[in-house]
Enzyme design. Structure first.
Site, mmCIF file in Angstrom:
data_model
loop_
_atom_site.group_PDB
_atom_site.id
_atom_site.type_symbol
_atom_site.label_atom_id
_atom_site.label_comp_id
_atom_site.label_asym_id
_atom_site.label_seq_id
_atom_site.Cartn_x
_atom_site.Cartn_y
_atom_site.Cartn_z
ATOM 1 N N ARG A 62 -26.643 -35.424 16.850
ATOM 2 C CA ARG A 62 -25.321 -35.680 16.393
ATOM 3 C C ARG A 62 -25.208 -34.958 15.019
ATOM 4 O O ARG A 62 -24.156 -35.026 14.645
ATOM 5 C CB ARG A 62 -25.355 -37.346 15.979
ATOM 6 C CG ARG A 62 -25.240 -37.871 17.471
ATOM 7 C CD ARG A 62 -25.467 -39.618 17.160
ATOM 8 N NE ARG A 62 -26.720 -39.981 17.072
ATOM 9 C CZ ARG A 62 -27.435 -40.250 18.024
ATOM 10 N NH1 ARG A 62 -27.517 -40.064 19.179
ATOM 11 N NH2 ARG A 62 -28.840 -40.632 17.582
ATOM 12 N N GLU A 109 -42.966 -43.700 16.880
ATOM 13 C CA GLU A 109 -43.672 -45.062 16.684
ATOM 14 C C GLU A 109 -44.913 -45.074 17.572
ATOM 15 O O GLU A 109 -45.989 -45.263 17.491
ATOM 16 C CB GLU A 109 -42.755 -46.164 17.261
ATOM 17 C CG GLU A 109 -43.048 -47.692 17.028
ATOM 18 C CD GLU A 109 -42.058 -48.581 17.719
ATOM 19 O OE1 GLU A 109 -40.873 -48.151 17.587
ATOM 20 O OE2 GLU A 109 -42.325 -49.555 17.658
HETATM 21 P P1 AMP Z 1 -36.232 -41.157 11.964
HETATM 22 O O1 AMP Z 1 -37.038 -39.954 12.400
HETATM 23 O O2 AMP Z 1 -36.775 -42.598 11.968
HETATM 24 O O3 AMP Z 1 -35.523 -41.154 10.785
HETATM 25 O O4 AMP Z 1 -35.064 -41.353 12.968
HETATM 26 C C1 AMP Z 1 -33.766 -40.655 12.801
HETATM 27 C C2 AMP Z 1 -33.235 -40.205 14.109
HETATM 28 O O5 AMP Z 1 -33.129 -41.166 15.166
HETATM 29 C C3 AMP Z 1 -31.937 -39.869 13.822
HETATM 30 O O6 AMP Z 1 -31.418 -38.482 14.685
HETATM 31 C C4 AMP Z 1 -30.941 -40.739 14.433
HETATM 32 O O7 AMP Z 1 -29.779 -40.328 15.072
HETATM 33 C C5 AMP Z 1 -31.886 -41.531 15.331
HETATM 34 N N1 AMP Z 1 -31.996 -42.895 15.286
HETATM 35 C C6 AMP Z 1 -32.865 -43.736 14.576
HETATM 36 N N2 AMP Z 1 -32.534 -44.834 14.558
HETATM 37 C C7 AMP Z 1 -31.345 -44.997 14.899
HETATM 38 C C8 AMP Z 1 -30.442 -46.276 15.103
HETATM 39 N N3 AMP Z 1 -30.665 -47.458 14.874
HETATM 40 N N4 AMP Z 1 -29.175 -46.048 15.703
HETATM 41 C C9 AMP Z 1 -28.777 -44.678 15.745
HETATM 42 N N5 AMP Z 1 -29.540 -43.667 15.774
HETATM 43 C C10 AMP Z 1 -31.039 -43.769 15.282
#
Ligand code: AMP
Length: 187
Positions: free
Chosen positions: A67, A104
């Site tokens: 995205r 996770e």
């Molecule tokens: P993180 O590495 O945990 O910060 O996760 C970020 C990545 O996961 C990004 O590329 C987001 O598009 C996706 N992502 C994580 N949680 C969500 C959520 N609740 N809704 C949409 N996309 C998410």
């Protein structure tokens, strides 16, 4: 408008749809497809980002798979700079540099072309290229931190990491290796 008005913030926020229990129970997925299909909200967002970043003297915008490609490539074009994709492992055809990060359960890996920002990550002046990293959302921050490390590894400089939405309760911006800017915050 470097700073978004409350009204414009609301237009963008209202255009993002919550999908409960996707991709697994307990997760509220922030669906930005409804932002992309809403011409007014999409233009309000991109014009805000263009105004914020036009004075940064950026050399590149780097977007995170997938995205981040949408927002990043439009912003790069509006700013008149190049766009660089940070991809999930195994997708880039030339020599890559990779960075692992924890999920996770288990690990994931992102990659960038070794010459994505020019030789040794330097622009024509010989200085490290100034890069803005962008993605739709920061949750734990693991993906974006890995992407920032990649930008460093190839010799460029991440001057800011930008997100359309930040899930504040996951504290992804803590210990982040670059300044963080999020258009919207969710508690
Ligand atoms: P993180 O590495 O945990 O910060 O996760 C970020 C990545 O996961 C990004 O590329 C987001 O598009 C996706 N992502 C994580 N949680 C969500 C959520 N609740 N809704 C949409 N996309 C998410």
């Amino acid at each position: 408008m470097k700073t978004l008005s409350t009204q414009d913030k609301q237009i963008i926020l209202d255009s993002i749809r919550d999908i409960p229990d996707f991709p697994k129970p307990g997760i509220i997925f922030k669906d930005i497809t409804t932002l992309l299909s809403n011409a007014k909200a999409f233009d309000t967002l991109m014009t805000h980002l263009e105004n914020r970043y036009k004075t940064y003297g950026l050399d590149y915008v780097a977007g995170i798979d997938a995205r981040g490609f949408i927002f990043g490539s439009i912003l790069a074009d509006r700013l008149g700079v190049g766009f660089v994709p940070v991809r999930k492992k195994g997708k880039l055809p030339y020599t890559t540099v990779a960075e692992k990060y924890s999920l996770e359960y288990g690990f994931d890996e992102v990659e960038i072309h070794i010459d994505a920002f020019g030789e040794n990550g330097c622009c024509s002046t010989g200085k490290p290229a100034k890069v803005l990293l962008i993605d739709d959302l920061i949750a734990t921050g693991g993906t974006a931190k890995a992407a920032t490390n990649l930008i460093d590894k190839v010799g460029a400089k991440c001057v800011e990491a930008c997100f359309i939405m930040e899930l504040d309760f996951l504290k992804g911006r803590e210990d982040f290796n670059a300044p963080v800017y999020s258009v919207l915050h969710v508690d």
